[in-house]
Write a protein that holds these residues in place. Sequence first.
Motif, short mmCIF file in Angstrom:
data_model
loop_
_atom_site.label_atom_id
_atom_site.label_comp_id
_atom_site.label_asym_id
_atom_site.label_seq_id
_atom_site.Cartn_x
_atom_site.Cartn_y
_atom_site.Cartn_z
N LEU A 1 -68.12 8.90 -3.17
CA LEU A 1 -67.82 7.64 -3.62
C LEU A 1 -68.96 6.52 -3.71
O LEU A 1 -68.95 5.52 -4.40
CB LEU A 1 -66.68 6.70 -2.61
CG LEU A 1 -65.42 7.61 -2.35
CD1 LEU A 1 -64.52 6.96 -1.61
CD2 LEU A 1 -64.84 7.43 -3.83
N ALA A 2 -70.07 7.10 -3.23
CA ALA A 2 -71.30 5.83 -2.91
C ALA A 2 -72.52 6.72 -3.11
O ALA A 2 -72.79 7.77 -2.83
CB ALA A 2 -71.04 5.13 -1.59
N HIS A 3 -73.40 5.84 -3.49
CA HIS A 3 -74.96 6.46 -3.66
C HIS A 3 -75.18 6.74 -2.25
O HIS A 3 -76.20 7.86 -1.96
CB HIS A 3 -75.78 5.32 -4.05
CG HIS A 3 -77.11 5.88 -4.20
ND1 HIS A 3 -78.17 5.62 -3.24
CD2 HIS A 3 -77.88 6.50 -5.26
CE1 HIS A 3 -79.26 6.13 -3.71
NE2 HIS A 3 -79.23 6.52 -4.89
N ASP A 4 -74.89 6.34 -1.14
CA ASP A 4 -75.33 6.40 0.20
C ASP A 4 -74.44 5.77 1.41
O ASP A 4 -73.70 4.96 0.71
CB ASP A 4 -76.86 6.07 0.61
CG ASP A 4 -77.17 4.71 0.15
OD1 ASP A 4 -76.41 3.78 0.75
OD2 ASP A 4 -77.72 4.48 -0.53
N PHE A 5 -74.60 6.22 2.55
CA PHE A 5 -73.65 5.50 3.40
C PHE A 5 -74.43 5.51 4.74
O PHE A 5 -75.32 5.72 5.01
CB PHE A 5 -72.41 6.47 3.56
CG PHE A 5 -72.71 7.73 4.06
CD1 PHE A 5 -72.84 8.00 5.54
CD2 PHE A 5 -73.13 8.75 3.23
CE1 PHE A 5 -73.22 9.21 5.96
CE2 PHE A 5 -73.51 10.19 3.60
CZ PHE A 5 -73.35 10.62 5.28
N ALA B 1 -76.56 -0.07 2.87
CA ALA B 1 -75.68 1.20 2.77
C ALA B 1 -74.68 0.67 1.69
O ALA B 1 -74.21 -0.64 1.42
CB ALA B 1 -75.01 1.42 4.01
N HIS B 2 -74.32 1.69 0.97
CA HIS B 2 -73.34 1.41 -0.04
C HIS B 2 -71.85 1.92 0.34
O HIS B 2 -70.88 1.44 -0.51
CB HIS B 2 -73.70 2.30 -1.40
CG HIS B 2 -74.83 1.85 -2.02
ND1 HIS B 2 -74.91 1.84 -3.55
CD2 HIS B 2 -75.99 1.19 -1.57
CE1 HIS B 2 -76.22 1.31 -3.67
NE2 HIS B 2 -76.87 1.02 -2.88
N ALA B 3 -71.84 2.52 1.49
CA ALA B 3 -70.57 2.53 2.12
C ALA B 3 -70.64 2.82 3.53
O ALA B 3 -71.90 3.01 4.06
CB ALA B 3 -69.69 4.05 1.55
N VAL B 4 -69.62 2.50 4.20
CA VAL B 4 -69.57 2.68 5.78
C VAL B 4 -68.50 3.52 6.25
O VAL B 4 -67.60 3.71 5.63
CB VAL B 4 -69.16 1.15 6.13
CG1 VAL B 4 -68.88 1.36 8.12
CG2 VAL B 4 -70.26 0.22 6.08
N VAL C 1 -79.63 3.59 -9.83
CA VAL C 1 -79.87 4.29 -11.09
C VAL C 1 -81.40 4.77 -11.03
O VAL C 1 -81.67 6.10 -11.21
CB VAL C 1 -79.75 3.56 -12.30
CG1 VAL C 1 -80.07 4.34 -13.49
CG2 VAL C 1 -78.44 3.18 -12.34
N LEU C 2 -82.19 3.97 -10.68
CA LEU C 2 -83.60 4.17 -10.37
C LEU C 2 -83.86 5.44 -9.24
O LEU C 2 -84.74 6.23 -9.34
CB LEU C 2 -84.39 3.01 -10.34
CG LEU C 2 -84.69 2.07 -11.41
CD1 LEU C 2 -85.35 0.79 -11.09
CD2 LEU C 2 -85.29 3.03 -12.57
N ALA C 3 -83.25 5.09 -8.13
CA ALA C 3 -83.28 5.96 -7.15
C ALA C 3 -82.89 7.17 -7.24
O ALA C 3 -83.67 8.39 -7.09
CB ALA C 3 -82.57 5.57 -5.77
N SER D 1 -72.76 0.62 -5.57
CA SER D 1 -73.33 1.80 -6.17
C SER D 1 -73.00 1.67 -7.95
O SER D 1 -73.78 2.20 -8.73
CB SER D 1 -72.92 3.28 -5.91
OG SER D 1 -73.15 3.27 -4.42
N TYR D 2 -71.91 1.19 -8.11
CA TYR D 2 -71.37 1.05 -9.61
C TYR D 2 -70.96 -0.06 -9.89
O TYR D 2 -69.64 -0.41 -10.15
CB TYR D 2 -70.14 2.21 -9.73
CG TYR D 2 -70.58 3.62 -9.16
CD1 TYR D 2 -71.32 4.41 -10.03
CD2 TYR D 2 -70.25 4.05 -8.09
CE1 TYR D 2 -71.78 5.52 -9.90
CE2 TYR D 2 -70.85 5.18 -7.65
CZ TYR D 2 -71.38 6.26 -8.46
OH TYR D 2 -72.07 7.51 -8.32
N PRO D 3 -71.77 -1.36 -9.94
CA PRO D 3 -71.19 -2.58 -10.02
C PRO D 3 -70.64 -2.56 -11.57
O PRO D 3 -70.89 -2.21 -12.44
CB PRO D 3 -72.52 -3.38 -10.01
CG PRO D 3 -73.68 -2.49 -9.95
CD PRO D 3 -73.12 -1.08 -9.84
#
Lengths: 248, 248, 248, 248, 248, 248
Positions: B105-109, B171-174, D121-123, C227-229
């Motif tokens: 769901l997210a780039h990172d967490f 963080a992009h998610a928790v 995106v860049l990451a 992550s996906y705005p």
Amino acid sequence: MRIHIVAPITTPGLSGISDFAPYANPETSLTHDILDSGPASLESRFDEALAVPDLLRKFIVAREEGADAAVIDCMTDPGMGAAREATGMLVLGAAQTSIMVASLLAHDFSIVTTSAAVVPVLADLVTVYGLSDKLRSIRSVEVPVLDLHDEERLRTALFAQSLAAVRDDGAHAVVFGCTGMRGWADAIREHLAAEGYPGIPVIDPAPTTLKIAEALSELGLAPSQRSYPAPTRRTAVGYEDLALSEAR
Amino acid sequence: MRIHIVAPITTPGLSGISDFAPYANPETSLTHDILDSGPASLESRFDEALAVPDLLRKFIVAREEGADAAVIDCMTDPGMGAAREATGMLVLGAAQTSIMVASLLAHDFSIVTTSAAVVPVLADLVTVYGLSDKLRSIRSVEVPVLDLHDEERLRTALFAQSLAAVRDDGAHAVVFGCTGMRGWADAIREHLAAEGYPGIPVIDPAPTTLKIAEALSELGLAPSQRSYPAPTRRTAVGYEDLALSEAR
Amino acid sequence: MRIHIVAPITTPGLSGISDFAPYANPETSLTHDILDSGPASLESRFDEALAVPDLLRKFIVAREEGADAAVIDCMTDPGMGAAREATGMLVLGAAQTSIMVASLLAHDFSIVTTSAAVVPVLADLVTVYGLSDKLRSIRSVEVPVLDLHDEERLRTALFAQSLAAVRDDGAHAVVFGCTGMRGWADAIREHLAAEGYPGIPVIDPAPTTLKIAEALSELGLAPSQRSYPAPTRRTAVGYEDLALSEAR
Amino acid sequence: MRIHIVAPITTPGLSGISDFAPYANPETSLTHDILDSGPASLESRFDEALAVPDLLRKFIVAREEGADAAVIDCMTDPGMGAAREATGMLVLGAAQTSIMVASLLAHDFSIVTTSAAVVPVLADLVTVYGLSDKLRSIRSVEVPVLDLHDEERLRTALFAQSLAAVRDDGAHAVVFGCTGMRGWADAIREHLAAEGYPGIPVIDPAPTTLKIAEALSELGLAPSQRSYPAPTRRTAVGYEDLALSEAR
Amino acid sequence: MRIHIVAPITTPGLSGISDFAPYANPETSLTHDILDSGPASLESRFDEALAVPDLLRKFIVAREEGADAAVIDCMTDPGMGAAREATGMLVLGAAQTSIMVASLLAHDFSIVTTSAAVVPVLADLVTVYGLSDKLRSIRSVEVPVLDLHDEERLRTALFAQSLAAVRDDGAHAVVFGCTGMRGWADAIREHLAAEGYPGIPVIDPAPTTLKIAEALSELGLAPSQRSYPAPTRRTAVGYEDLALSEAR
Amino acid sequence: MRIHIVAPITTPGLSGISDFAPYANPETSLTHDILDSGPASLESRFDEALAVPDLLRKFIVAREEGADAAVIDCMTDPGMGAAREATGMLVLGAAQTSIMVASLLAHDFSIVTTSAAVVPVLADLVTVYGLSDKLRSIRSVEVPVLDLHDEERLRTALFAQSLAAVRDDGAHAVVFGCTGMRGWADAIREHLAAEGYPGIPVIDPAPTTLKIAEALSELGLAPSQRSYPAPTRRTAVGYEDLALSEAR
């Protein structure tokens, strides 16, 4: 200095103090034990799970009786983190110690273990210890631990897999993936040299771990309490005999 | 489909079937248990070591009684590998499942757990599961598991650490680092939105693991027998009641 | 719950709702579409580039018409990030979902795809998704997508490459590298078992992605808006029919 | 040698041949274009998806008209792989080229881009290009691309974020995360020196990419056809004007 | 612009200005030197250690005499960091530059070098430069540097190892692992094409490094002074002739 | 057993046999030397380049005179690979040995070194040794090596940076980044405990390297000849006094 060694298995005769004594410093006092309850040998995560409670008990008692350091005589390092938490003592596992030593001596290494069943277990350990970039391959001889006494079978398989690790996988060092393979390092090194690969370090985990335990203990080093804090809970239901003393 | 859930602790009331039932598919039959022997809660590697034997016993019995899948209601995934070996069943741990879902769901967490003592344990798990590049940070609320019922204390700490994970660590998610934090995901998500971070997924491990267990079970998927082979040894000294049946 | 599936190709008959319906929960409402403009099949980055605009259009319309989640029926996950940005909806790609599931079940996995041309594309995806340490190899059957209906050719090649992935590359699980290979998982698993490798999970991406979409959707989870705005620009010259509504 | 530059946006005046001509070798013939259809600027994956088809058209035509190499004047490298497949030509993206150059000059680097929306995106690009170990941080000035002409606003924000990258994140070099920031490298370098950080390379992506394109083109190098094979399918429904010639 | 090239060996005739002049821009002024003291060729870390002091002397003098940039004509990049520290000049090593160029053009690459002895040296360099995820393999032709003039022997071995890198290891590009292999790139590329692998970039390190040095120098770029700070100590006992001027 | 220690600097009094003798086993015979030619201290790659030739000379002579093992008393491990090649002897560098020991004891570690100039040098070493995942940070006290005798200045800076490494960077262990910091480990450990971080291992590189050298030497281990093969060329122009004997 007193170092307590425990082989996390219940089968007598597979590991003994005589396997370690020839390597110990004169000042080192060695004690050794196997388990009262647990698996006959340790060849799966299931075996490991059932070995750990009694292994912890052995280390807690040894610490209370004055041990300075401890060695887990097994290549999956069962209970190492828990034992460090429970005792605060320098507890070294054969796997972590051996691959660190291999990394000190060679650009990379392969592990030759007993059976395919433990390959993913060892691979995960190498990853957790941070050295997966140094791991070339993990190979297995497909000899059960309880059959390791069959010298001819073991020699043939160890020779073949060690040579394959070096020749086909490109390993610069070989680490035995079971402490029960003790005593074969010289023969493998000579075999590799005869096959055109001289000067390949072959790490015999049990004595290697003992010597590093001595060295670190003499330096007064112990595991990080931030990595292995003393448990806030001192015991568990059904494990009252395993309660942690006030001392830790 | 029958899914057996075990919380690897002996304290009644911390985990119950009612925590899972609202999320289950109509066709799913849930059973739930805690341990007879083991730690009051699981907050160290020492606790974990003493929880695993009885946890395995629970899963082996559940499998014999027809369970299709199992959920370990704990964020250190105690005994997951051993249980997969022992039963061949789809056994999911809350940690592995939750971080995989977060990565979908997210780039990172980031993970927000109970105490600093389990931070290195969780960090090692993320590494073994292959997702360390996706991990931003692990933070802790410093609330013991047995105090998680103190709503005000937990809310304050969870809000603060979740916000810090997002605002300071990026963080992009928790992901909650303890299944005992169940039920707080919506509140945290709303708090983060109110603080200027809308649309941050907050993963509640217990229901997430149940839903993935249902999904994978319906697909007929089970753990790889190459990764988790059936143990060749079926029992251990002192654990005769835990012998593996012939069926596996 | 309504899930919209789109196969990002213009050729009718390669993907249909009947490929998914048998796996759906009773409560799930499925809709399905292919593209009006785009490539006949998706076998290069060039194909992918020309598939994405119409794929986005399909997802934007589906969202406006009430879809809760979406599945991209393709193993290069074309447009997944853009679709998440454009709709805010739970959009799952078959590649990301399948390799996460493989990682939940096995120590590592290989992918068997259609042609060598997509191997670097898939390798880059695995890297971006953070699971490259779990990837053993990517192999190809060298059967064009439009020839996948040739059962005998496909069976022979799939058997050979799946076996090679397991036997030669050491994979613990196999993931199909094209959703068009649907339906072959059981046969491959049996073939591997017959060749001496029982219990190897074989992941069929299309149904797997549907089931995970159901599970996450029931949990109320959506992609991270960090992550996906939502795009600040709502449309583009020449794509006026693809303008984003005010709703997002 | 003829190099064709395309800015993948439809807004005139943001990128022009005069931005590149001062850097070109005397023997280099430059041509330049923007898009007929696509986004006003490129600030999301959604924008990117709608920019790529016309960008490909521009490159295909340029190749047919004799271009030797091409530069994508944008820091998300939109369509780079597809353009390499479609033309076989040396097509360089500003992101990949710039971070490689930064890595040649410094132990590590940070990227300073326009908005938080493009940070993941860049990451992901840095990860795919294999240089994530060299990436210290990605920061954003929060100035929309269409406002980059506001010199005072941009200077203030660029100074602040570049300094933070060096002072707080420890970066050894700075890469602009948007080709629209062109012309600011000297000012930033001087600002960093004035703040106590002399000799920090600041990479201006557009001229950097042009110079590397010249160098590689003079060496006769082109993208690997194994990584970027010519598409077997030459066109797509609705994109008939974009058909690939027989020549490739 | 003036670029100074040094081959870090004492044997005349192995490297000369004529190897570089055909590739230089008309505006570039080239100078070239070999060592007065050091190894006959560079094929071990021992050789490297004894080459570096005189190599530094050459670069320090060249800088004082007005050189703008420098090229180390050797694939182990001996003394590159020290030379950057000592001169502040753009000093490029053939290894770092070549693998960066290979990574710009291909998904991954293999290196084909002279002997197994330098394989771990090159592997460590690739790791330090951050590109180990792009490295498929390092192979050696087992031709000593001083025998590289034996065209037939070299052709046979280069063909065999380059083909093995591509066919067996799956490389998408080939980098020569010794600058003494100069001039063979076209022949290898044609051989690979004839064997069924067309369009594989073959990187000839010496000219590649020169062209990148020109490009970066024209951009006014120099190494990061944070990565390569000017030494606070200007000389050493026994190396008084090698003292750093006040200018740096 | 005889171990030869060399400090790769020309300044007398900074390193002496009395720094090591208290830690040696009774059976160990220690010899010690500094350089005749080379830098006053080693604080840059430039210093390192000029230290290595005489360092090699010292080790070659020591080996000829019967040394069993060698220790490089410096944290950038200058010439370690070359010395292993040239002598075949167990040559240990303080950096590699210390970080391996830190990794045996703690989940991760930070390094506290003398100046920012060596930070990228140490970072690259950690990467080459394969332990970058275990490295939290590298901090510097900004005290030149020749001023390390200023106890008050060093104590203040060491206390501050060690505490910052633990408190702000989260390190679980601290490694001194210069062997000249010897003797401060106990004081730092106590300071950290007083600040709320008890039980943090602090690694003093010089004695640690000696003890590991003893342990590995007693095990009969030597560096891999595949990683460090004997040089085929035995000397170099201008270094005739440094010729390798026939013995290796």
